[in-house]
Design a protein around this motif. Structure first.
Motif, short mmCIF file in Angstrom:
data_model
loop_
_atom_site.label_atom_id
_atom_site.label_comp_id
_atom_site.label_asym_id
_atom_site.label_seq_id
_atom_site.Cartn_x
_atom_site.Cartn_y
_atom_site.Cartn_z
N TYR A 72 41.87 39.47 45.55
CA TYR A 72 42.31 38.58 44.61
C TYR A 72 43.83 38.79 44.71
O TYR A 72 44.48 39.80 44.95
CB TYR A 72 41.76 38.59 43.17
CG TYR A 72 42.44 37.78 42.33
CD1 TYR A 72 41.87 36.63 42.31
CD2 TYR A 72 43.34 38.16 41.34
CE1 TYR A 72 42.20 35.57 41.38
CE2 TYR A 72 43.81 37.21 40.53
CZ TYR A 72 43.35 35.86 40.46
OH TYR A 72 43.62 34.92 39.54
N ALA A 73 44.52 37.84 44.66
CA ALA A 73 46.09 37.68 44.63
C ALA A 73 46.91 38.65 45.59
O ALA A 73 47.66 39.33 45.43
CB ALA A 73 46.63 37.96 43.19
N GLY A 74 46.07 38.89 46.84
CA GLY A 74 46.69 39.54 47.88
C GLY A 74 46.43 41.13 47.61
O GLY A 74 47.05 41.85 48.55
N SER A 75 45.44 41.31 46.90
CA SER A 75 45.21 42.66 46.60
C SER A 75 43.79 42.87 46.28
O SER A 75 43.10 41.87 46.93
CB SER A 75 45.96 43.31 45.41
OG SER A 75 45.99 44.83 45.42
N GLN A 76 43.39 44.00 45.70
CA GLN A 76 41.83 44.01 45.59
C GLN A 76 41.74 44.45 44.05
O GLN A 76 42.40 45.13 43.37
CB GLN A 76 41.15 44.92 46.41
CG GLN A 76 41.31 44.56 47.78
CD GLN A 76 40.47 45.78 48.89
OE1 GLN A 76 40.71 46.92 48.53
NE2 GLN A 76 39.94 45.24 49.86
N VAL A 77 40.68 44.07 43.58
CA VAL A 77 40.22 44.48 42.14
C VAL A 77 39.62 45.86 42.04
O VAL A 77 38.87 46.38 42.91
CB VAL A 77 38.86 43.24 41.65
CG1 VAL A 77 38.40 44.04 40.31
CG2 VAL A 77 39.26 41.95 41.58
N ASN A 78 40.10 46.56 41.01
CA ASN A 78 39.67 48.00 40.71
C ASN A 78 38.32 48.01 39.94
O ASN A 78 38.64 47.68 38.79
CB ASN A 78 40.97 48.85 40.15
CG ASN A 78 40.66 50.12 40.02
OD1 ASN A 78 39.47 50.45 39.91
ND2 ASN A 78 41.37 50.94 39.61
N GLY A 79 37.32 48.06 40.25
CA GLY A 79 36.03 47.99 39.50
C GLY A 79 35.94 48.85 38.52
O GLY A 79 35.45 48.72 37.41
N LYS A 80 36.78 50.14 38.56
CA LYS A 80 36.55 51.15 37.52
C LYS A 80 37.59 50.56 36.44
O LYS A 80 37.28 50.79 34.99
CB LYS A 80 37.00 52.57 37.76
CG LYS A 80 35.90 53.24 38.78
CD LYS A 80 36.64 54.68 39.09
CE LYS A 80 35.54 55.44 40.19
NZ LYS A 80 35.95 56.79 40.51
#
Length: 645
Positions: free
Chosen positions: A540-548
């Motif tokens: 997302y938005a050139g990065s990644q979601v941090n699940g924690k």
């Protein structure tokens, strides 16, 4: 496909079966424009703009005729608004209103001077290598305790300081350039300004290793670390807390709470004779930057440069909005009560209250039918549900503190900055005075004109301000299915926070108590881990979601959607497509790239498109409503669907 298209900039899909979010919001996104003075547009943001425009109009009328104002507290808010709008005086005054404050700080020559004046510095809200606040004791919410917290950082989060974080380097450069330019407006030459800024950054950098990042802070129960006051004093001998804290509280506490013990265990490394010059530079730069929004138009624009860079906002708010936002910020409950009383009807309040009670009953039924909890834990959970306090619309009375807020007008010799410093000090002293008082459970966590909602685990209450109780979240003109997909899911989301990974650790009175059996909590943790894994790493938005980072809100989203869905299905005229479509509509958002990246780093909420898509994928009813098959983009295998509540 996990989450359908996680990013709204991905190839568009017009079918809900491929991407629910884009099927509802794709056409809107093509033409939606982010206002130049904001970083987002969409569901929440558009409602906030509408509320603000309505109140801007009302404040303009009030300025013309003060007799229209119903309460003395609102009169003071309008006086502040008028003072903030007088840019002729603000420009003429220049930096002079800050002179007295800065002269006091300039006299500090060493840590001994800081300690000698520590109580007054705390009362004044001066930038210190710690912060203090009085809040309910997490383990006994009938009493207040003093919480000792860490100072703020220049960059938005600890992770921005990593050597490979390009955004952090770029933002620090923007901050440095702005700070040097501002200091020159205050009379420092370029060499002096540059030296002050470099030393301030050095002190800031020294703080970084000892504080937590946003992911670590998301588990907020770990911020409860009680210490006997005497033990705390031994931990921090360099700072004269032994004298200052009893003075500001007018009593000596038996215990205090450290939010981040590691920082205070290392405070001696920050508070040494060798670091004082760095600290004083950090102090001066922070204090000067904090004044710019209350001085001339030139300084207001210049001092906002860094904030706009963080969010990608192109322009500062115009002067009228700026002046309204100041008044609203310091008189939030007053303005919120006015908004609620003026624009929120009792019919809507009763309807929403009834919907909340329906959701609580749905929750009870779902708990009764829960297959993975023991009866003992279910019983405790139902006790907690029975004790949730419901707050809808706005409070009937504003807190007594607002009667203390008096604005010294220009005719009386007042200026904006010193009025603001005085207001902030009144709030600060009021907070410290709470230490001897019973906990006020009638307080509202949000004002009536805020487009938001919340659950507070220490009070076990849910708050739904009037401003969010409008379409697309809620309207008497919408169908029940639409309302359940909007405000119904938001209501159940807030109830679900009572049972997220943080809220689950608090009982019906808001006390941090373990009311679970060991086996049940282990089963709960396994399910939350599955939710972490479901979101972790989504692009997302050139990065990644941090699940924690986003787990608590995702647990609440999942519980909220499933409970609202169950309530909607009780209606004879249920329309599940309308339900899910409105669910996707409330999460519509268009944001600057900078703001999206910021949220990925620090926000405990998942991005709006993912909240819409992934949680819908977890609901079996979604597949039936839209005939989703394995060939479709929104398909998620049944064994991969995560459902907790």
């Amino acid at each position: 496909m996990r989450g359908g298209a996680g990013d709204t900039t991905a190839a568009e899909a017009t079918r809900a079966q491929d991407n629910l979010y884009l099927s509802v919001n794709g056409e809107w996104a093509k033409t939606a424009e982010i206002p130049a003075d904001r970083s987002t547009t969409g569901g929440f943001a558009d409602l906030a703009v509408g509320v603000e425009e309505r109140l801007l109009t009302d404040f303009a009328k009030f300025r013309q005729d003060l007799t229209q104002i119903r309460t003395p507290e609102l009169q003071e808010a309008v006086k502040l608004n008028q003072l903030a709008l007088d840019f002729k005086k603000r420009d003429e005054d220049g930096t002079r209103p800050a002179d007295a404050m800065l002269n006091k700080l300039d006299k500090l020559q060493n840590w001994s001077d800081v300690n000698q004046h520590l109580a007054d510095l705390i009362k004044d809200g001066t930038a210190l290598p710690f912060s203090l606040g009085v809040e309910p004791d997490m383990k006994n919410t009938s009493v207040y305790l003093l919480y000792v917290d860490v100072p703020g950082l220049i960059l938005p989060d600890k992770t921005y300081y990593a050597a490979d974080n390009e955004s952090g380097q770029q933002l620090l450069a923007v901050w440095s350039e702005m700070a040097i330019a501002v200091l020159q407006k205050f009379g420092y030459d370029e060499t002096q300004a540059t030296q002050l800024v470099d030393q301030a950054k050095a002190f800031d950098a020294a703080i970084v290793p000892f504080v937590k990042n946003s992911e670590e802070l998301a588990d907020y129960t770990k911020q409860y670390n009680p210490y006997e006051f005497a033990d705390f004093l031994k931990l921090t001998p360099e700072i004269d807390f032994a004298t200052a804290i009893p003075e500001i509280l007018a009593s000596t506490p038996e215990k205090i709470v450290l939010t981040q013990p590691k920082y205070f265990e290392n405070l001696s490394k920050l508070v040494t004779p060798a670091t004082f010059d760095q600290y004083k530079s950090w102090l001066i730069v922070n204090e000067i930057l904090s004044t710019t929004g209350f001085l001339s138009e030139e300084l207001r624009q210049l001092g906002g440069t860094y904030g706009r860079a963080i969010s990608g906002q192109k322009e500062a708010a115009n002067q009228e909005k700026h002046a309204y936002r100041l008044a609203n910020g310091y008189f939030s409950d007053v303005v919120g009560q006015y908004y609620g009383a003026t624009y929120f009807g009792d019919t809507a309040r009763q309807d929403v209250t009834a919907m909340i009670k329906t959701m609580i009953n749905v929750y009870k039924q779902r708990l009764a039918n829960n297959a993975w909890l023991s009866q003992a834990t279910k019983d405790k959970a139902i006790v907690k549900l029975n004790n949730i306090v419901i707050k809808v619309g706005y409070p009937d009375q504003v807190r007594a503190i607002y009667s203390q807020l008096k604005i010294k007008t220009a005719a009386e010799g007042g200026d904006l900055l010193n009025n603001i410093l005085n207001l902030a000090k009144i709030f600060r002293l009021d907070n410290f005075a709470k230490i001897k008082q019973p906990v006020d459970r009638t307080r509202w966590a949000m004002p009536g004109n805020l487009v938001n909602a919340c659950y507070d685990p220490s009070f076990n209450d849910i708050t739904f301000p009037a401003a969010i109780l409008q379409a697309p979240f809620y309207s008497l003109e919408q169908t029940n299915s639409q309302n359940y997909g909007g405000i119904g899911a938001v209501i159940a989301h807030e109830i679900s926070h009572a049972f997220d990974n943080n809220g689950a650790k608090f009982d019906e009175q808001g006390n941090m108590v373990n009311w679970w059996t060991d086996a049940d909590y282990t089963a709960f943790e396994e399910r939350t881990q599955a939710m972490i894994q479901e979101f972790d790493g989504i692009s997302y938005a050139g990065s990644q979601v941090n699940g924690k980072l986003v787990i608590s809100e995702n647990v609440a989203d999942g519980g909220g959607l499933s409970c609202a869905l169950e309530a909607a299905k009780e209606d004879d005229d249920v329309d599940l497509k309308a339900f899910f479509n409105n669910w996707a509509k409330v999460w519509r958002i268009k944001a600057t790239n900078e703001y999206r990246q910021l949220l990925l780093s620090i926000d405990v909420h998942a991005p709006g498109p993912l909240r819409a898509n992934v949680q819908a994928q977890n609901m079996d009813d979604f597949y039936q409503a839209f005939d989703v098959t394995e060939q479709d983009g929104m398909w998620l295998a049944p064994e991969d669907r995560v459902n907790i509540w």
